[in-house]
Structures are given as structure tokens and as C-alpha cells.
Scaffold this motif. Structure first.
Motif, PDB file in Angstrom:
ATOM      1  N   HIS A 155       5.122   0.771 -13.369  1.00 21.42           N
ATOM      2  CA  HIS A 155       5.485   0.484 -11.977  1.00 21.42           C
ATOM      3  C   HIS A 155       4.467   1.159 -11.053  1.00 21.42           C
ATOM      4  O   HIS A 155       4.750   2.129 -10.356  1.00 21.42           O
ATOM      5  CB  HIS A 155       6.904   0.994 -11.702  1.00 21.42           C
ATOM      6  CG  HIS A 155       7.475   0.565 -10.381  1.00 21.42           C
ATOM      7  ND1 HIS A 155       7.579  -0.763 -10.004  1.00 21.42           N
ATOM      8  CD2 HIS A 155       7.981   1.294  -9.343  1.00 21.42           C
ATOM      9  CE1 HIS A 155       8.121  -0.848  -8.803  1.00 21.42           C
ATOM     10  NE2 HIS A 155       8.365   0.397  -8.369  1.00 21.42           N
ATOM     11  N   THR A 156       3.250   0.631 -11.074  1.00 16.14           N
ATOM     12  CA  THR A 156       2.155   1.275 -10.343  1.00 16.14           C
ATOM     13  C   THR A 156       2.184   0.942  -8.857  1.00 16.14           C
ATOM     14  O   THR A 156       2.616  -0.139  -8.440  1.00 16.14           O
ATOM     15  CB  THR A 156       0.794   0.842 -10.916  1.00 16.14           C
ATOM     16  OG1 THR A 156       0.760  -0.585 -11.007  1.00 16.14           O
ATOM     17  CG2 THR A 156       0.588   1.430 -12.296  1.00 16.14           C
ATOM     18  N   HIS A 157       1.685   1.875  -8.072  1.00 18.56           N
ATOM     19  CA  HIS A 157       1.496   1.658  -6.641  1.00 18.56           C
ATOM     20  C   HIS A 157       0.148   0.977  -6.442  1.00 18.56           C
ATOM     21  O   HIS A 157      -0.815   1.256  -7.155  1.00 18.56           O
ATOM     22  CB  HIS A 157       1.531   2.998  -5.902  1.00 18.56           C
ATOM     23  CG  HIS A 157       1.673   2.869  -4.417  1.00 18.56           C
ATOM     24  ND1 HIS A 157       0.649   2.454  -3.604  1.00 18.56           N
ATOM     25  CD2 HIS A 157       2.733   3.101  -3.590  1.00 18.56           C
ATOM     26  CE1 HIS A 157       1.049   2.432  -2.344  1.00 18.56           C
ATOM     27  NE2 HIS A 157       2.319   2.828  -2.307  1.00 18.56           N
ATOM     28  N   GLY A 158       0.066   0.094  -5.475  1.00 22.25           N
ATOM     29  CA  GLY A 158      -1.184  -0.622  -5.244  1.00 22.25           C
ATOM     30  C   GLY A 158      -2.346   0.268  -4.889  1.00 22.25           C
ATOM     31  O   GLY A 158      -3.507  -0.089  -5.110  1.00 22.25           O
ATOM     32  N   ASP A 159      -2.059   1.459  -4.338  1.00 18.29           N
ATOM     33  CA  ASP A 159      -3.122   2.361  -3.906  1.00 18.29           C
ATOM     34  C   ASP A 159      -3.415   3.470  -4.904  1.00 18.29           C
ATOM     35  O   ASP A 159      -4.230   4.347  -4.626  1.00 18.29           O
ATOM     36  CB  ASP A 159      -2.752   3.008  -2.568  1.00 18.29           C
ATOM     37  CG  ASP A 159      -2.870   2.038  -1.399  1.00 18.29           C
ATOM     38  OD1 ASP A 159      -3.578   1.025  -1.554  1.00 18.29           O
ATOM     39  OD2 ASP A 159      -2.254   2.284  -0.349  1.00 18.29           O
ATOM     40  N   GLU A 160      -2.773   3.477  -6.064  1.00 19.86           N
ATOM     41  CA  GLU A 160      -3.039   4.574  -6.987  1.00 19.86           C
ATOM     42  C   GLU A 160      -4.301   4.304  -7.802  1.00 19.86           C
ATOM     43  O   GLU A 160      -4.712   3.146  -7.966  1.00 19.86           O
ATOM     44  CB  GLU A 160      -1.836   4.834  -7.898  1.00 19.86           C
ATOM     45  CG  GLU A 160      -1.609   3.850  -9.020  1.00 19.86           C
ATOM     46  CD  GLU A 160      -0.403   4.254  -9.874  1.00 19.86           C
ATOM     47  OE1 GLU A 160      -0.607   4.509 -11.067  1.00 19.86           O
ATOM     48  OE2 GLU A 160       0.730   4.294  -9.354  1.00 19.86           O
ATOM     49  N   PRO A 161      -4.940   5.349  -8.310  1.00 18.66           N
ATOM     50  CA  PRO A 161      -6.153   5.143  -9.108  1.00 18.66           C
ATOM     51  C   PRO A 161      -5.878   4.223 -10.287  1.00 18.66           C
ATOM     52  O   PRO A 161      -4.908   4.413 -11.029  1.00 18.66           O
ATOM     53  CB  PRO A 161      -6.500   6.555  -9.576  1.00 18.66           C
ATOM     54  CG  PRO A 161      -5.917   7.457  -8.533  1.00 18.66           C
ATOM     55  CD  PRO A 161      -4.642   6.786  -8.110  1.00 18.66           C
ATOM     56  N   ALA A 162      -6.727   3.208 -10.460  1.00 16.61           N
ATOM     57  CA  ALA A 162      -6.530   2.214 -11.517  1.00 16.61           C
ATOM     58  C   ALA A 162      -7.665   2.222 -12.532  1.00 16.61           C
ATOM     59  O   ALA A 162      -7.436   2.055 -13.728  1.00 16.61           O
ATOM     60  CB  ALA A 162      -6.400   0.815 -10.909  1.00 16.61           C
TER      61      ALA A 162
END
Length: 524
Positions: A167-174
Motif C-alpha cells: 500500500h505505497t504512497h505515490g510520493d514515497e521512494p520507489a
């Protein structure tokens, strides 16, 4: 943003996004590599299995994994599988040294490494010679028995059922990309989950108009920001088919894919286009299916673009992007190509030219520093606050490039900040001199730098690679430039060489030529 582009939700995972947009294409071919093909249904399943496998190995959200792999379907599965799990792939160049890999392992603190079998010895040497945190080594397509600590990627996928998406945030490091090294030490550039989405929407769809019916082929490799968009995020966002090639993109290797796989869209770099046009094996127009070509990495000389279009009847859409912005933000458009320029801002991005005092340049035909604002900008350089603050300035990213803008609003490349020359107090663009010299029928490639003369004044020097069997003298080439440019711009010094130093992505490394001149001057 483009008015027609939807903003992704707050919680966003790019791998899941691709699964959703391709839900009805399970039987369509997604990837073709040197070993075979993979459908969209198989890709989705393998991505979810890779995600589960990484989690089962104890990798947690935002842990880094080194991705050192030749272009193939396993690269795509590994990258998207990591994103799906919330694990951060650190994509690295496959042509670096053991020391480089040791530095990147230590800098990223990667907990695992995903590696092609052919690159395993280099990885092992890097691990043995550097402090690192690698707990697992996962090998793609081994051809012999693996050492005890290593895992077979295919077997790993077989034993793990498809897992849930983080459930990742769109702004987290990918994911990370290391800067290409054309101007010095590499920097770990940290991108978000939405960076891939925005470049696919704004450039892949908005400029290139990629469609499901396309087959695409990129000479630029997946570890490079340009190649990552070309051969992964763009085509997979529209359900197109991707041709992947593990080997170096020589003219012959490229021609083989253009003829056998019949891609409709090809992505290359100016050096590659020039090499192909100079090859006696260049295919005829009837042998290929190209509808569009793209170029980035360095400015495309007008002569190369015009000769390519004359040969194949399709345009080369030249643009400029960067690792920091992930892909192209300034580009020509299909049907509106002005060879010799880099076109206009890609819709969704803003660009500015600024003078040496940081003030915005509004007039035409003035050289200025290029700044970009747009949604695909990286978060930062890892563990490098000073460089981060210098490059990422609020909403603006300083590109390090110098440009001019003509009265019609088209931008023309004038060189890197550290490549620009001031001769007799006047800026000289090395690219302008290079673009002129390559028009000479004997010249294949050129790199222009500054060299101090006997009086300590900066003059232009050209390193010239001649075409096979061709001949030219220093005086002949100097006279050729004088006929086409202002007299003060001609190269005072010319040195003929057999090849130019380049990065793995084909960019000419002028800083290495500058270092060579310094060594010669001071006897170092």
C-alpha cells in the motif's frame, strides 16, 4: 500538468497500475527478448510472484536491492516486482567496474542483488572488496551451478505464489537511478512511484502518441532513465509490445531487431544514429516498419536527422531529458520537427532560461541556464544534501545545460555548463562546432573542448573520428568550419583519434578529454 491527464491517487503503486490498465490484455505479447516472449498475463503473474519472493526473503518496505542485469524480461519482472512489494530497486549500469559496483553497494546499502549470470563475477568481486549489506543474491538465467549463497530467479518465482501489492504512497521512494557519470562521480537519484506515471502520460502518450498496436525497441538500456521510459513504463502503460536486447546496440545488432521484429517505434541516441547511417549494412526503407523515432542523450545534429528521414521516411523526435527529471521534458513533436533544435516544453512541464545571476531571460537568442518544473522530478540525491540543494530548488530543477530560445519559441542546445567555452570573452557552444564538423563528408564523430594556448587563453580543440577509409587534414576541417560559422568559433586545434570516450549509454565524456589535456599540460 496536461489538462487531459488524471492525477494519480494519494496511495499509488506503479506496478499495480500496469496490472490494472492491462487487465484485458492477458494473451497479448508484452515482452520479446533474446530467449523468447512473455504475455501480459504472464508478466502480471511473475511480477506478483517476484513481489512475494522478495518479501519472503525478509526484504521490507523501502529496503534497497541492486538491479544489475542485461535487458531481458527478468529485468522488467525484477523491477516491477520490487515496486509491487514496496522494495526499492537500484538500477545500475552493466558496463561499470568492480570499484563502481562496490561504491554503489555501499552507498545504497542494498540488502539484496538481482544479477545476470554473466555479471555475477563482477558482483562477487565488488562484494568481496567493499563493505556491503547484501544478504541475498538472485541470479537471472544461470548456465552453470550457482555458488551456495546464490538463488536462481526462475526457481524463486516457481516456489512463491503471487503476493499482494504494498500500500505505497505515490510520493514515497520507489527506485533509484545513478547519474550517468558524464560530469563526474555518480549520484543516487531517488524517484517516486508517480514519476513513472507522469513521464508515460506526458511524453509517452502526449508527445510520442504510443498506442497498443506499436512494437517498440530501445537502443538505450533499461538501467538508463531514457531506456526505462522507452522500453518499460511507456509501452506497458498502453499495452504495446517491447523488444529487449541484452547485447550492446551496435549497428548490426540494432539492424537485426529492426528487420526481424519490425518495431514501429525506435529510440536511439545521436551517436547511434550517426553510426547506423555510416554503416554499409544500413537496411532499406522497405525492410523496416518504422513510423517514428526518438532521440535523446545529447543534441541531435540537423544533418543526421535529415539523412535519417530521407532514408526511412520517418522523423526523429529529438528531445532532452535527465536522470533528475526521469525522462524528456523538452522535445520536438511529430509533424513539427525542426532539426537542429530540441523543440519546445513537453505539455505538463515548464522551462526557463536564467542568466548568471539567476534572473529569467525573456528575450530571444540569448544563452542561459535551463531550469525545469514538472511532476516527475526526483526527490533528492541520496546522502548528498549540498548537491540536492544545488539541483532541486523548490519546484525547479537546474539541468546543468545551457540553451538558447529563438523568436518562435524553439530551444537549441548550447552545451553543458561545464562544457561551455568562453573564447575572447564570448561564449562558444562546443555543440555548434561539433554539429558543423560532422557535416563534413569524412567526419564520423566529434567532441570539442577548451584548450589553453601558449598564452593561457582558452581556444577550441576538436577531437575527430574519421569515417572508415576517409581522409581529411586539420587545415581542411578548419577551413570547412570557417565557411559556416563566425571565424572565432573554428577549432584552433584538431586531433584525430580512433574513438571518443563515452558512457555506456553513448554520451561523449568530454570531461575525460579535458582531464587528458590537463595531464598533457602539466605532465601528470
Amino acid at each position: 500538468m496536461s489538462d487531459n491527464t488524471a492525477t494519480p491517487p494519494e496511495h499509488f503503486n506503479f506496478a499495480r497500475h500496469l496490472t490494472e490498465v492491462n487487465a484485458n490484455r492477458s494473451g497479448k505479447t508484452a515482452l520479446i527478448d533474446d530467449a523468447g516472449s512473455m504475455t501480459y498475463g504472464q508478466l502480471t503473474e511473475n511480477v506478483q510472484r517476484m513481489s512475494a519472493a522478495l518479501s519472503a526473503l525478509g526484504l521490507r518496505r523501502e529496503d534497497r536491492v541492486l538491479l544489475l542485469m542485461h535487458d531481458c524480461s527478468d529485468w522488467v519482472v525484477s523491477f516491477l516486482g520490487a515496486l509491487h512489494a514496496g522494495v526499492v530497486p537500484v538500477c545500475v549500469n552493466t558496463l561499470l567496474t568492480t570499484e563502481d559496483y562496490g561504491y554503489m553497494l555501499a552507498n545504497s546499502r542494498a540488502q539484496a542483488a538481482l544479477v545476470s549470470a554473466a555479471l555475477l563475477p563482477a558482483l562477487q568481486a565488488a562484494m568481496a572488496s567493499s563493505a556491503n549489506d547484501v544478504r541475498h543474491v538472485i541470479v537471472s538465467r544461470p548456465t552453470e551451478t550457482l555458488p551456495g549463497h546464490a538463488l536462481d530467479l526462475a526457481q524463486l518465482l516457481t516456489v512463491h505464489a503471487p503476493g499482494p501489492c504494498a500500500h505505497t504512497h505515490g510520493d514515497e521512494p520507489a527506485f533509484w537511478l545513478y547519474s550517468s557519470g558524464s560530469t563526474g562521480a555518480p549520484k543516487g537519484t531517488v524517484h517516486t512511484q508517480t514519476s513513472l506515471y507522469w513521464t508515460a502520460e506526458l511524453y509517452g502518450k502526449g508527445v510520442l502518441d504510443l498506442r497498443e498496436s506499436d512494437t517498440v525497441f530501445s537502443a538505450a538500456k533499461l538501467f538508463f532513465a531514457y531506456g526505462l521510459g522507452n522500453a518499460l513504463s511507456f509501452p506497458l502503460s498502453v499495452g504495446a509490445t517491447v523488444v529487449l536486447m541484452a547485447e550492446r546496440p551496435t549497428p548490426q545488432a540494432t539492424f537485426k531487431r529492426l528487420v526481424e521484429q519490425q518495431p514501429t517505434v525506435f529510440y536511439g541516441a545521436p551517436t547511434g544514429y550517426g553510426g547506423m547511417l555510416a554503416s554499409p549494412d544500413l537496411p532499406e526503407k522497405a525492410q523496416v516498419a518504422l513510423r517514428l523515432c526518438s532521440s535523446a542523450g545529447e543534441a541531435l545534429p540537423r544533418d543526421i536527422g535529415e539523412r535519417w528521414t530521407a532514408r526511412f521516411g520517418c522523423e526523429i523526435i529529438d528531445g532532452i531529458g535527465s536522470t533528475e527529471m526521469l525522462h524528456v521534458f523538452l522535445s520536438n513533436r511529430p509533424g513539427d520537427v525542426r532539426y537542429g533544435t530540441t523543440g519546445k516544453a513537453v505539455p505538463g512541464y515548464e522551462v526557463q532560461l536564467r542568466d548568471e545571476d539567476g534572473k529569467v531571460i525573456h528575450g530571444a537568442n540569448q544563452i542561459g541556464d535551463l531550469y525545469i518544473a514538472g511532476p516527475s522530478a526526483a526527490l533528492l540525491y541520496w546522502n548528498n544534501r549540498a548537491k540536492s540543494r544545488e539541483t532541486f530548488q523548490g519546484p525547479w530543477t537546474k539541468s546543468g545545460d545551457k540553451y538558447t530560445r529563438d523568436p518562435d519559441g524553439y530551444y537549441t542546445y548550447a552545451g553543458r555548463n561545464d562544457d561551455m567555452l568562453k573564447v575572447s570573452g564570448i561564449y562558444v557552444s562546443p555543440f555548434e562546432v561539433e554539429a558543423t564538423l560532422v557535416q563534413h563528408p569524412a567526419v564520423l564523430e566529434v567532441a570539442v573542448i577548451g584548450k589553453q594556448d601558449a598564452e593561457g587563453l582558452t581556444k577550441t580543440k576538436a577531437y575527430v573520428v574519421l569515417k572508415s577509409g576517409a581522409q581529411a587534414t586539420e587545415q581542411e576541417l578548419q577551413a570547412f568550419v570557417k565557411e559556416k560559422l563566425a571565424p572565432y568559433k573554428y577549432p584552433r586545434f584538431i586531433e584525430f583519434v580512433t574513438e571518443l570516450p563515452k558512457t555506456a549509454t553513448g554520451k561523449i565524456q568530454r570531461f575525460k578529454l579535458r582531464e587528458l589535456e590537463t595531464q598533457r599540460q602539466f605532465g601528470a
